[in-house]
Enzyme design. Structure first.
Site, PDB file in Angstrom:
ATOM      1  CD  GLU A  43      -6.309   1.373   3.233  1.00 38.99           C
ATOM      2  OE1 GLU A  43      -7.062   0.463   2.890  1.00 38.99           O
ATOM      3  OE2 GLU A  43      -5.946   1.543   4.424  1.00 38.99           O
ATOM      4  CE  LYS A 112      -7.104  -3.176   3.058  1.00 37.12           C
ATOM      5  NZ  LYS A 112      -7.687  -2.003   3.766  1.00 37.12           N
ATOM      6  CB  CYS A 148      -4.209  -0.988   5.443  1.00 37.37           C
ATOM      7  SG  CYS A 148      -4.630  -0.418   7.112  1.00 37.37           S
TER       8      CYS A 148
END
Length: 547
Positions: A43, A112, A148
């Site tokens: 990430e 994200k 994540c």
């Protein structure tokens, strides 16, 4: 339709803000992934993680997006496709993004969705939340690409599975803390069970200020079994073979690396965190007060293992209360480590302050000694460029058993998040063990007498820590209840078996010392509630749970 894939999983270090350096590193590792169809890196690998308020600087975002274009263009060479994390700016908003580049073109960009905003994370401060991500169609395969935190809640993976994803590739910037490996693996297994999809979890390594990343990347197949376990603490690139079966995609590679057990994992976290902090901030080495006590001995051992003995300078600063035993132990400690050792008595300076202040007594006199040691060490730091390493531990910092502008002063604190009982465990472990990658010596790194003798600050005659504090095993249990578990005095007393009056006194000391801790240097995060990012108490605070 593609039935086989070779996916390279690359757990890499990074340097926040070093766009050109991070691009060059990714291209170098991509060159090592010969034979792979795709290479996956962590990430925000391009910007470094966490970028914090760098994201608020428009020029940083602009250059990051330009660097992303360079990475995309680089894939025109016929090598593996590249899945990498970067920033994306669109319609006045900044996003934490992952980009898939292949054949010199941007195949897909995903943003994200779940932004962590707890503990060490404050992504909502700088990023906007993206929509629920759809699968990416690439070479006949539908890839789910969560980022994540997207897998820590159910919604993203559930949406990807419902939308036809066939396997999940997760890029992560997940910091180390105790027992994090087990937590990640349980979480990933849960998502695999819920979706029926295999999942590759790719995490970074290296230190960034107070955070340290352990790597420990892994792959879980749709039956919940770990097919691949990459190492912790080291950069690594592993090729994994994937095949389409009657039940869907499966990782056919079986390869496992042993992860570091306790307390080796803590020790290596300290080594990696200190190494990257010192090297990336361009210090030539570190200097520390080597007192003959266990805290300075362990700090020196970590420094030598991280940087090498030639970059560590120990200075013994005896006062009239320093014992011959401490002088001998400090000298032997330095000899075992192979680092520089000097002795500079502070007695003349103490005498000068005594005359200036008309013979101060008690705590004032004790603190003068601690502060004169800091002044001496900082003078050497200024003269030679070495960063001053602070040697205090979490037990002392919790209750304020440390001197502001004295032993609390410095550039970095290796033991900041380590309770005293952890310090003892680490010292015993390192005296009996040495992982191959460390730069320090084989064999013991401190005299056994340092571990065995009662802790003392030696600021007055016959002083022992337990004159002012409960025994450390009890104190640390109380502090863990109050700090890590946020228990009340009554709850902490019940959990530890300590008297409520003692726990109430510890709580008062803990709350009163907040102003001191705000002025401490950064240090490696180890547990779930470090002083700093994780625990943000008001300094001026009238609330307490004891009488």
């Amino acid at each position: 339709m593609t039935d086989r894939l070779t996916i390279a999983l690359a757990q890499l270090n990074q340097r926040v803000g070093d766009l050109d350096g991070n691009v060059a590193a990714m291209l170098e590792w991509r060159g090592k992934a010969r034979g792979a169809d795709l290479i996956v890196v962590p990430e925000l690998q391009l910007t470094g993680y966490p970028p914090e308020d760098l994201v608020l600087k428009r020029e940083f975002v602009r250059r990051a997006m330009e660097a992303s274009e360079r990475l995309i263009d680089s894939t025109a060479d016929g090598g593996p496709a590249l899945l990498f994390g970067s920033l994306h700016h669109e319609e006045g908003r900044d996003y934490n993004a992952v980009l898939l580049a292949d054949g010199g073109k941007l195949v897909a960009r995903r943003l994200k969705h779940e932004l962590p905003n707890y503990g060490t994370f404050d992504e909502k401060r700088v990023f906007a939340s993206g929509p629920l991500p759809d699968p990416v169609e690439w070479r006949g395969v539908k890839l789910g690409i969560p980022i994540c935190e997207d897998i820590w809640l159910e919604a993203v993976c559930a949406h990807l599975a419902k939308s036809g994803a066939e396997l999940l590739l997760v890029t992560n910037g997940s910091p180390y803390e105790l027992d994090k490996d087990d937590l990640r693996q349980r979480l990933v297994r849960q998502r695999v069970v819920e979706t029926g999809l295999p999942l590759a979890y790719v995490n970074r390594v290296g230190g960034q200020d107070e955070l340290v990343f352990d790597g420990s990347s892994f792959v879980v197949n749709d039956d919940g079994e770990i097919a691949v376990q990459m190492p912790d603490w080291d950069e690594a690139l592993w090729l994994t073979e994937w095949e389409r079966t009657a039940n869907g995609w499966r990782c056919a590679t079986s390869r496992h690396h042993r992860l570091s057990p306790f307390p080796e994992d803590i020790y290596l976290a300290m080594v990696v965190g200190l190494r990257d902090y010192v090297v990336r901030n361009r210090f030539p080495g570190v200097i520390l007060g080597l007192s003959g006590g266990i805290d300075s001995a362990l700090s020196a051992a970590v420094a030598v293992d991280a940087l090498g003995p030639d970059k560590v300078w120990g200075v013994m600063l005896p006062s009239k209360y320093t014992s011959d035993t401490s002088l001998e132990d400090a000298a032997e400690n330095a000899r075992l480590l192979g680092c520089r050792h000097d002795v500079i008595p502070i007695v003349p300076a103490v005498g000068a302050l005594d005359r200036m202040l008309d013979d101060p007594q008690g705590l004032t006199a004790e603190n003068i000694q601690a502060r004169l040691r800091m002044v001496t060490l900082m003078a050497l730091s200024n003269a030679h460029g070495h960063m001053l390493l602070t040697t205090g531990n979490k037990s002392e910092m919790s209750v304020g058993y440390a001197t502001l502008y004295g032993d609390m002063a410095g550039g970095y604190s290796v033991l900041k998040d380590a309770y005293k009982t952890t310090v003892f465990a680490l010292a015993r472990w390192r005296n009996a063990n040495k992982p191959a990658a460390l730069l320090g010596p084989d064999g013991p790194v401190m005299p056994q007498r340092i571990i065995d003798k009662p802790p003392t600050a030696e600021l007055r005659p016959n002083q022992k820590d337990e004159d002012s504090l409960p025994p450390y095993p009890l104190l640390d249990r109380i502090l863990e209840a109050l700090v890590e578990h946020e228990q009340s005095v009554a709850e902490a007393a019940a959990a530890t078996g300590a008297a409520e009056a003692l726990v109430a006194d510890i709580e008062k000391k803990l709350l009163r010392a907040e102003y001191k801790r705000r002025q401490t240097p950064p240090g490696v995060k180890i547990g779930p509630r470090n002083f700093g990012r994780d625990r943000r108490y008001p300094i001026t605070n009238a609330f307490h749970t004891g009488d």
